[in-house]
Design a protein around this motif. Structure first.
Motif, PDB file in Angstrom:
ATOM      1  N   LEU A 216       0.981  -1.376   0.095  1.00 39.11           N
ATOM      2  CA  LEU A 216       0.095  -0.118  -0.064  1.00 39.11           C
ATOM      3  C   LEU A 216       0.927   1.273  -0.125  1.00 39.11           C
ATOM      4  O   LEU A 216       0.413   2.331  -0.772  1.00 39.11           O
ATOM      5  N   MET A 217       1.976   1.274   0.880  1.00 33.88           N
ATOM      6  CA  MET A 217       2.625   2.345   0.973  1.00 33.88           C
ATOM      7  C   MET A 217       3.509   2.646  -0.319  1.00 33.88           C
ATOM      8  O   MET A 217       4.198   3.697  -0.513  1.00 33.88           O
ATOM      9  N   ALA A 218       3.743   1.549  -1.023  1.00 34.65           N
ATOM     10  CA  ALA A 218       4.489   1.497  -2.200  1.00 34.65           C
ATOM     11  C   ALA A 218       3.451   2.071  -3.306  1.00 34.65           C
ATOM     12  O   ALA A 218       3.885   2.270  -4.531  1.00 34.65           O
ATOM     13  N   GLY A 219       2.257   2.159  -3.152  1.00 38.32           N
ATOM     14  CA  GLY A 219       1.259   2.796  -4.145  1.00 38.32           C
ATOM     15  C   GLY A 219       0.442   1.805  -4.723  1.00 38.32           C
ATOM     16  O   GLY A 219      -0.211   2.246  -5.904  1.00 38.32           O
TER      17      GLY A 219
ATOM     18  N   ILE B 227     -18.697 -10.415   9.109  1.00 37.76           N
ATOM     19  CA  ILE B 227     -19.308  -9.910   8.133  1.00 37.76           C
ATOM     20  C   ILE B 227     -18.358  -9.995   6.940  1.00 37.76           C
ATOM     21  O   ILE B 227     -17.124  -9.380   7.002  1.00 37.76           O
ATOM     22  N   ASP B 228     -18.762 -10.632   5.806  1.00 40.60           N
ATOM     23  CA  ASP B 228     -17.904 -10.914   4.695  1.00 40.60           C
ATOM     24  C   ASP B 228     -17.969  -9.601   3.736  1.00 40.60           C
ATOM     25  O   ASP B 228     -19.245  -9.118   3.474  1.00 40.60           O
ATOM     26  N   VAL B 229     -16.740  -8.975   3.409  1.00 45.33           N
ATOM     27  CA  VAL B 229     -16.826  -7.931   2.658  1.00 45.33           C
ATOM     28  C   VAL B 229     -15.802  -7.871   1.649  1.00 45.33           C
ATOM     29  O   VAL B 229     -14.907  -8.896   1.621  1.00 45.33           O
ATOM     30  N   GLU B 230     -15.975  -7.157   0.440  1.00 46.27           N
ATOM     31  CA  GLU B 230     -14.836  -7.016  -0.543  1.00 46.27           C
ATOM     32  C   GLU B 230     -14.077  -5.621  -0.206  1.00 46.27           C
ATOM     33  O   GLU B 230     -15.017  -4.460  -0.246  1.00 46.27           O
ATOM     34  N   ALA B 231     -13.047  -5.721   0.058  1.00 43.40           N
ATOM     35  CA  ALA B 231     -12.193  -4.497   0.619  1.00 43.40           C
ATOM     36  C   ALA B 231     -11.376  -3.952  -0.827  1.00 43.40           C
ATOM     37  O   ALA B 231     -10.504  -4.732  -1.187  1.00 43.40           O
ATOM     38  N   ASN B 232     -11.443  -2.748  -0.952  1.00 48.84           N
ATOM     39  CA  ASN B 232     -10.417  -1.980  -1.818  1.00 48.84           C
ATOM     40  C   ASN B 232      -9.496  -0.932  -1.060  1.00 48.84           C
ATOM     41  O   ASN B 232     -10.196  -0.107  -0.724  1.00 48.84           O
ATOM     42  N   VAL B 233      -8.350  -1.147  -0.904  1.00 44.60           N
ATOM     43  CA  VAL B 233      -7.366  -0.223  -0.205  1.00 44.60           C
ATOM     44  C   VAL B 233      -6.376   0.218  -1.019  1.00 44.60           C
ATOM     45  O   VAL B 233      -6.003  -0.206  -1.967  1.00 44.60           O
ATOM     46  N   LYS B 234      -6.188   1.672  -0.879  1.00 41.64           N
ATOM     47  CA  LYS B 234      -5.278   2.398  -1.631  1.00 41.64           C
ATOM     48  C   LYS B 234      -4.688   3.660  -0.804  1.00 41.64           C
ATOM     49  O   LYS B 234      -5.246   4.015   0.053  1.00 41.64           O
ATOM     50  N   LYS B 235      -3.357   4.166  -1.085  1.00 39.85           N
ATOM     51  CA  LYS B 235      -3.058   5.213  -0.347  1.00 39.85           C
ATOM     52  C   LYS B 235      -3.586   6.585  -1.273  1.00 39.85           C
ATOM     53  O   LYS B 235      -3.181   6.675  -2.045  1.00 39.85           O
ATOM     54  N   LEU B 236      -3.726   7.438  -0.316  1.00 38.37           N
ATOM     55  CA  LEU B 236      -3.929   8.890  -0.455  1.00 38.37           C
ATOM     56  C   LEU B 236      -2.751   9.534  -0.727  1.00 38.37           C
ATOM     57  O   LEU B 236      -1.742   9.191  -0.433  1.00 38.37           O
ATOM     58  N   PRO B 237      -3.052  11.052  -1.277  1.00 40.13           N
ATOM     59  CA  PRO B 237      -1.540  11.571  -1.717  1.00 40.13           C
ATOM     60  C   PRO B 237      -1.150  12.067  -0.479  1.00 40.13           C
ATOM     61  O   PRO B 237       0.441  12.223  -0.473  1.00 40.13           O
TER      62      PRO B 237
ATOM     63  N   LEU C 124      -4.390   6.111   4.148  1.00 46.51           N
ATOM     64  CA  LEU C 124      -4.955   4.921   3.563  1.00 46.51           C
ATOM     65  C   LEU C 124      -6.562   5.015   3.555  1.00 46.51           C
ATOM     66  O   LEU C 124      -7.106   5.495   4.541  1.00 46.51           O
ATOM     67  N   LEU C 125      -6.959   4.941   2.425  1.00 45.71           N
ATOM     68  CA  LEU C 125      -8.378   4.812   2.235  1.00 45.71           C
ATOM     69  C   LEU C 125      -8.731   3.237   1.791  1.00 45.71           C
ATOM     70  O   LEU C 125      -8.375   2.850   1.055  1.00 45.71           O
ATOM     71  N   ALA C 126      -9.824   2.992   2.633  1.00 42.49           N
ATOM     72  CA  ALA C 126     -10.356   1.537   2.336  1.00 42.49           C
ATOM     73  C   ALA C 126     -12.114   1.699   2.310  1.00 42.49           C
ATOM     74  O   ALA C 126     -12.512   2.407   2.921  1.00 42.49           O
ATOM     75  N   ILE C 127     -12.318   1.171   1.270  1.00 45.13           N
ATOM     76  CA  ILE C 127     -13.790   0.954   0.930  1.00 45.13           C
ATOM     77  C   ILE C 127     -14.147  -0.636   1.003  1.00 45.13           C
ATOM     78  O   ILE C 127     -13.704  -1.377   0.317  1.00 45.13           O
ATOM     79  N   ALA C 128     -15.105  -0.759   1.785  1.00 47.34           N
ATOM     80  CA  ALA C 128     -15.588  -2.116   2.239  1.00 47.34           C
ATOM     81  C   ALA C 128     -17.163  -2.366   1.778  1.00 47.34           C
ATOM     82  O   ALA C 128     -17.966  -1.782   2.137  1.00 47.34           O
TER      83      ALA C 128
END
Length: 628
Positions: free
Chosen positions: A225-228, A245-255, A259-263
């Motif tokens: 994540l920290m590598a972009g 709770i089963d989720v699909e998580a999408n995680v990325k680094k903000l500028p 870290l921003l995570a959407i579950a």
């Protein structure tokens, strides 16, 4: 600062300005060092220094009267400098001054502490940053127009509010953490999904909301994540009450490095996927145990499954058939035949799309198997929204049996037709012999009896009566012979033709039965092939016989003509009629014989009847010309 200097001898207002300015300058060391040489110059140079300011600058005495203002300040207040010097600002502009400005000015002087305020100026209709620098002699005020900056801040705040509103309205859980996983923020749906309050979120670490066992085996890849890199995966997350709770998580680094995570909650999707897998397993279980070949493809023609029976029938495996197009090329190697089968498929698909066809389409085709063998199959296709199921049923043996049965039926019909022809020939021969031989003999016998009668004495009444009786008997016998010969084979059929024979038969029927019989035709006599003419005549005879026996009719109407190169004979009676289905079950030999005669000549016989409304028999056979 240890540097000392002496104040020049200035009048009171300018001395106050200089005192306040020194205090202002000492508040900013950088500006003090820059302006120290200027303060040692003349009063004119000091005045020029303030005039060079790009923003308004004002100095007030302790009574809040204008002691000094530069040109920019005069422009700001909308008056000349001379009009304001010595005037109290509250008295001059009281209604236009913001209370916050007055309060901060008074507070700065009373506390001798610098004050800073941002206000919207009703006087200038803009946003101002105002800094109050107090001294024992009064207050110096520095004004700066920050409208552009303020508008940007307001715009950013509005964007942030809109963004926050959008985030809170999202149907996915959204969270922001630092680079170690410590929560900074989360949206409303996150709190609702996992049972936390917004306050509890602030002290939460991401590891507290993930299944410990999964986290142990599959830790969070902070390095990636920290590598972009973005990380998308399924996670088992923990509700506050401990449920998963089963989720699909999408995680990325903000500028900014966070870290921003959407579950996304995928519990319902998991249930559907499980049901789909179970359904697919049931389908394959059934498909693998069915005696017909089954396969399916998507709307693009990509084949995803074929069962073992399909492979057994055709020899092709799913790896041999990536697409329907491949199947068409292998199964129908002949280009013209392949185009024909493909056109049938496209036709049915278009009909299905326009709701003109049920989901099932069925055709019979010949396929080339993997080993080169040709098989006749029944191909059924079921159309769905994004899937097409196809069923392959090997009917090669059944087709062969059907062909042999049809061949056998044709042979029997040909034999029956041959026997009918032989029978007609024999009847014709017998009719001629009866008419000619027996007729001649009876005529000779009558002549002899007449001669004998003449030679017998008149007085011998007994003998003459006996001879007269014998002559009458001979006449009756001649009539009987003629009737038998006619019934065996009416001479009019051979001598004049079918039309005349049908008309004659109608008249004979009426004489014999007393049932009125109308015969109508617009055909002149045409040279119909002999066997065909005989067949049509025999069907008519059988129809009249059935009317005599069963109809109890008082009227028969017959029409004879041509329709599209077909001979059409229609017979209608006004009799009792009958139930067609019941008659079919009885297998009436008369009706069967009529239909068989029609089939012999590639024709058809239709019988329409209803109880109480009479019967209509229609014979239609292709026209055959007698080439003799």
């Amino acid at each position: 600062m240890s540097q000392a200097f002496t104040l020049p001898q200035l009048n009171s207002p300018r001395r106050l300005l200089l005192v306040n300015f020194i205090i202002f300058i000492r508040a900013t060391d950088r500006l003090f060092n820059m302006t120290m040489p200027i303060m040692k110059t003349s009063e004119v140079q000091l005045h020029d220094f303030f005039e060079d300011f790009a923003d308004p600058f004002v100095s007030f005495d302790k009574e809040y009267r204008f002691a000094y203002l530069n040109t920019k300040a005069a422009e700001m207040f909308g008056k000349k400098r001379e009009e304001l010097i010595g005037k109290n600002i509250v008295e001059e502009f009281g209604s236009k001054l913001t209370p916050e400005v007055v309060e901060n000015a008074v507070d700065a002087f009373n506390t001798q502490k610098t004050r800073r305020v941002e206000v919207f100026s009703n006087l200038m209709q803009c946003w101002l940053e105002i800094i109050f620098y107090p001294s024992q002699s009064g207050v110096s005020v520095f004004f700066r127009d920050i409208t552009e900056q303020k508008n940007k801040e307001i715009g950013l705040k509005q964007i942030e509010l809109n963004y926050r509103s959008m985030i809170d309205q999202a149907s996915d859980a959204i969270m922001i953490t630092d680079r170690t996983g410590q929560f900074h923020d989360a949206n409303t749906y996150f709190c609702k999904l996992f049972g936390y309050t917004s306050e509890e979120i602030k002290n939460l670490h991401i590891s507290k909301v993930i299944d410990p066992e999964q986290l142990k085996n599959e830790p969070i890849r902070f390095d990636l994540l920290m590598a972009g890199h973005s990380v998308l995966r399924e996670r088992r997350m923990l509700h506050k009450d401990g449920t998963f709770i089963d989720v699909e998580a999408n995680v990325k680094k903000l500028p900014d490095g966070r870290l921003l995570a959407i579950a996304r909650d995928i519990r319902e999707r998991k249930i559907i996927e499980k049901a789909l897998i179970e359904s697919e397993l049931r389908f394959k279980s059934i498909a693998e145990n069915t005696p017909v070949g089954i396969g399916c493809c998507n709307s693009k023609g990509e084949i995803s499954y074929i069962n073992s029976t399909f492979t057994h029938i055709s020899g092709y495996t799913v790896s041999d058939l990536p697409t329907i197009q491949t199947w068409s090329q292998l199964a129908y190697p002949d280009e013209k035949y392949r185009a024909y089968v493909t056109s049938l498929f496209q036709r049915d698909l278009e009909l299905y799309k326009t709701n003109q066809l049920d989901k099932i389409s069925k055709i019979q085709v010949d396929i080339c198997c993997k080993n080169g063998e040709t098989k006749h199959v029944e191909l059924l296709r079921t159309f769905g929204e994004d899937v097409i199921y196809f069923i392959l049923n090997d009917i090669t043996k059944r087709k062969k049996a059907q062909d042999e049965l049809l061949k056998s039926r044709r042979t029997l019909r040909e034999l029956s037709s041959h026997l009918q022809n032989i029978r007609e020939d024999e009847r014709s021969s017998i009719a001629r012999e009866v008419h000619d031989e027996l007729g001649q003999q009876l005529t000779g016998l009558k002549m002899d009896l007449s001669m004998l009668n003449k030679k017998t004495a008149v007085e011998d009444k007994v003998a003459r009566e006996k001879i007269a009786g014998m002559i009458a008997l001979v006449d009756d016998t001649v009539k009987t012979v003629r009737r038998i010969a006619t019934e065996l084979r009416p001479g009019i059929l051979d001598d004049i033709g079918l039309t005349a024979a049908l008309d004659w038969q109608s008249n004979e029927f009426e004489k014999r039965t007393g049932i009125h019989c109308k015969f109508a035709t617009e055909l002149n006599e045409i040279p119909i092939e002999k066997n065909l003419a005989t067949g049509v005549f025999r069907v008519y005879q059988e129809a009249l016989t059935n009317i005599t026996r069963h109809a109890n009719a008082t009227l028969v109407e017959t029409s004879f003509g041509m329709v599209d190169d077909n001979i059409v004979l229609q017979v209608h009676d006004n009799g009792a009629g009958f139930d067609s289905e019941k008659v079919k079950q009885k297998n009436s030999l008369g009706l069967i014989g009529m239909k068989e005669r029609a089939i012999m000549f590639d024709g058809e016989l239709n019988i329409n009847s209803e109880e109480g409304r009479g019967t209509t028999i229609t014979l239609q056979v292709p026209m055959k010309i007698d080439i003799k």
